[in-house]
Motif scaffolding. Structure first.
Motif, PDB file in Angstrom:
ATOM      1  N   SER A  22       4.039 -10.596  -3.539  1.00 50.97           N
ATOM      2  CA  SER A  22       3.395 -10.950  -2.268  1.00 50.97           C
ATOM      3  C   SER A  22       4.077 -10.303  -1.070  1.00 50.97           C
ATOM      4  N   ILE A  23       5.003  -9.421  -1.303  1.00 50.01           N
ATOM      5  CA  ILE A  23       5.748  -8.824  -0.202  1.00 50.01           C
ATOM      6  C   ILE A  23       4.805  -8.119   0.774  1.00 50.01           C
ATOM      7  N   LEU A  43       6.048  -0.495  -5.792  1.00 49.22           N
ATOM      8  CA  LEU A  43       5.235  -1.421  -5.003  1.00 49.22           C
ATOM      9  C   LEU A  43       3.803  -1.474  -5.528  1.00 49.22           C
ATOM     10  N   GLY A  44       3.631  -1.161  -6.805  1.00 48.50           N
ATOM     11  CA  GLY A  44       2.290  -1.128  -7.374  1.00 48.50           C
ATOM     12  C   GLY A  44       1.528  -2.423  -7.165  1.00 48.50           C
ATOM     13  N   TRP A  45       0.281  -2.316  -6.681  1.00 49.60           N
ATOM     14  CA  TRP A  45      -0.611  -3.450  -6.496  1.00 49.60           C
ATOM     15  C   TRP A  45      -0.062  -4.494  -5.528  1.00 49.60           C
ATOM     16  N   CYS A  46       0.725  -4.052  -4.573  1.00 50.29           N
ATOM     17  CA  CYS A  46       1.171  -4.951  -3.501  1.00 50.29           C
ATOM     18  C   CYS A  46       0.128  -4.885  -2.388  1.00 50.29           C
ATOM     19  N   GLU A  47      -0.768  -5.845  -2.367  1.00 46.66           N
ATOM     20  CA  GLU A  47      -1.931  -5.776  -1.493  1.00 46.66           C
ATOM     21  C   GLU A  47      -1.616  -6.031  -0.023  1.00 46.66           C
ATOM     22  N   ASN A  48      -0.426  -6.510   0.274  1.00 44.68           N
ATOM     23  CA  ASN A  48      -0.077  -6.809   1.660  1.00 44.68           C
ATOM     24  C   ASN A  48       0.686  -5.675   2.340  1.00 44.68           C
ATOM     25  N   ILE A  49       0.982  -4.639   1.599  1.00 45.05           N
ATOM     26  CA  ILE A  49       1.718  -3.510   2.156  1.00 45.05           C
ATOM     27  C   ILE A  49       0.758  -2.537   2.832  1.00 45.05           C
ATOM     28  N   GLU A  66      12.165   8.024  -5.931  1.00 47.26           N
ATOM     29  CA  GLU A  66      10.970   7.668  -6.685  1.00 47.26           C
ATOM     30  C   GLU A  66      10.258   6.495  -6.018  1.00 47.26           C
ATOM     31  N   LEU A  67       8.929   6.644  -5.838  1.00 49.15           N
ATOM     32  CA  LEU A  67       8.146   5.580  -5.213  1.00 49.15           C
ATOM     33  C   LEU A  67       6.820   5.433  -5.939  1.00 49.15           C
ATOM     34  N   ARG A  68       6.461   4.187  -6.243  1.00 48.75           N
ATOM     35  CA  ARG A  68       5.178   3.883  -6.872  1.00 48.75           C
ATOM     36  C   ARG A  68       4.385   2.962  -5.959  1.00 48.75           C
ATOM     37  N   ILE A  69       3.202   3.419  -5.526  1.00 47.16           N
ATOM     38  CA  ILE A  69       2.328   2.600  -4.687  1.00 47.16           C
ATOM     39  C   ILE A  69       0.935   2.500  -5.319  1.00 47.16           C
ATOM     40  N   THR A  70       0.864   2.617  -6.627  1.00 48.85           N
ATOM     41  CA  THR A  70      -0.407   2.502  -7.350  1.00 48.85           C
ATOM     42  C   THR A  70      -1.180   1.263  -6.907  1.00 48.85           C
ATOM     43  N   GLY A  71      -2.446   1.462  -6.551  1.00 47.77           N
ATOM     44  CA  GLY A  71      -3.313   0.343  -6.223  1.00 47.77           C
ATOM     45  C   GLY A  71      -3.050  -0.334  -4.885  1.00 47.77           C
ATOM     46  N   CYS A  72      -2.206   0.256  -4.040  1.00 48.91           N
ATOM     47  CA  CYS A  72      -1.955  -0.321  -2.709  1.00 48.91           C
ATOM     48  C   CYS A  72      -3.122   0.069  -1.800  1.00 48.91           C
ATOM     49  N   SER A  73      -4.084  -0.818  -1.684  1.00 47.62           N
ATOM     50  CA  SER A  73      -5.360  -0.493  -1.050  1.00 47.62           C
ATOM     51  C   SER A  73      -5.309  -0.395   0.463  1.00 47.62           C
TER      52      SER A  73
END
Length: 265
Positions: A22-23, A43-49, A66-73
């Motif tokens: 929920s970050i 941060l994959g699928w972190c919808e509040n970012i 390395e950074l993962r933001i998969t699915g951060c809409s």
């Protein structure tokens, strides 16, 4: 343990997985100000970012690799402006990156970039990958990006001479000029994914084989213009190249959305 507790209790933290948490932007700012030695962040699928949170991460953690933001809409990419050259790997598949990738590429140090299934990036945005700022790329995943055209392929082929693996699965608009440019300029290419490339023909396949001297594997299926006789002829020309079915993926539900997971065979 809350994000503030992590920040205060682990100042030397080098890696953290916050996927599907929920970050939000404020929490990420607090965390990255204290834990500014972070090298690997998920941060994959972190919808509040949003891009505000990404900007905090980018500016506070100048050693990030390395950074993962998969699915951060809610991340469209502008938060990457001023990115450190240390960022070498970015997983941004299933995102809504904006039409221009200039900020995402601004660090100039990317060696691995996955922007598969991004439907908002237009052709000129993808072509920015070949402008010189991503010249160090070794792995590029554009699978499912419907705006990939010959122009995009030509620009990237010329601008990314060190590409070793290129995933073009389901890029349905690449024609002979695109395939010929890969054969001409991608002399370091070892693996290419062409499954679902509906306009790949025998001439295009041979252009890859004749031009890419280091090519060792082609992942291919669902290419209607590639007949068994074409495959046979290709194998006669390049016995050292393995023609394989693409890796098998499992569509897996995680809190916040769906993601693809490679199955071990």
């Amino acid at each position: 343990m809350g994000f503030s507790s992590i920040a205060s209790g682990c100042p030397s933290l080098s890696a953290i997985n916050l996927s599907s948490s929920s970050i939000g932007d404020i929490g990420l700012e607090i965390l990255t100000k204290s834990c500014n030695s972070l090298i690997k962040v998920s941060l994959g699928w972190c919808e509040n970012i949003t891009d505000s949170g990404i900007q905090s991460l980018i500016q506070n953690c100048r050693q990030l690799r390395e950074l993962r933001i998969t699915g951060c809409s809610k991340v469209n990419g502008i938060g990457f402006k001023g990115c450190s050259s240390t960022l070498a790997s970015l997983e941004a598949n299933c995102c809504v990156l904006s039409t221009d990738l200039t900020e995402v590429l601004s660090g100039g140090g990317l060696e691995y970039l996955n922007i598969a299934f991004n439907y908002h990036i237009m052709g000129y945005g993808l072509a920015a990958i070949g402008s010189g700022v991503a010249a160090n790329l070794k792995t590029l995943n554009l699978s499912g990006c419907s705006f990939v055209t010959d122009y995009v392929i030509i620009r990237i082929s010329k601008g990314c001479p060190f590409l070793q693996e290129w995933n073009l699965a389901s890029c349905k608009n690449i024609t002979i000029s695109g395939w010929e440019s890969i054969g001409l300029y991608c002399q370091s290419l070892e693996r290419i994914h062409v499954n679902g490339c509906l306009k790949l023909c025998g001439r295009g396949l041979l252009a890859l084989g004749n031009g890419c001297k280091r090519l060792s594997v082609i992942y291919i299926n669902f290419c209607p213009l590639i007949t068994p006789s074409v495959i046979q002829f290709f194998r006669m020309q390049r016995e050292d190249v393995e023609i394989k079915d693409p890796p098998t993926f499992l569509l897996k539900f995680v809190p916040g959305g769906w993601t693809f997971e490679t199955l071990s065979l």
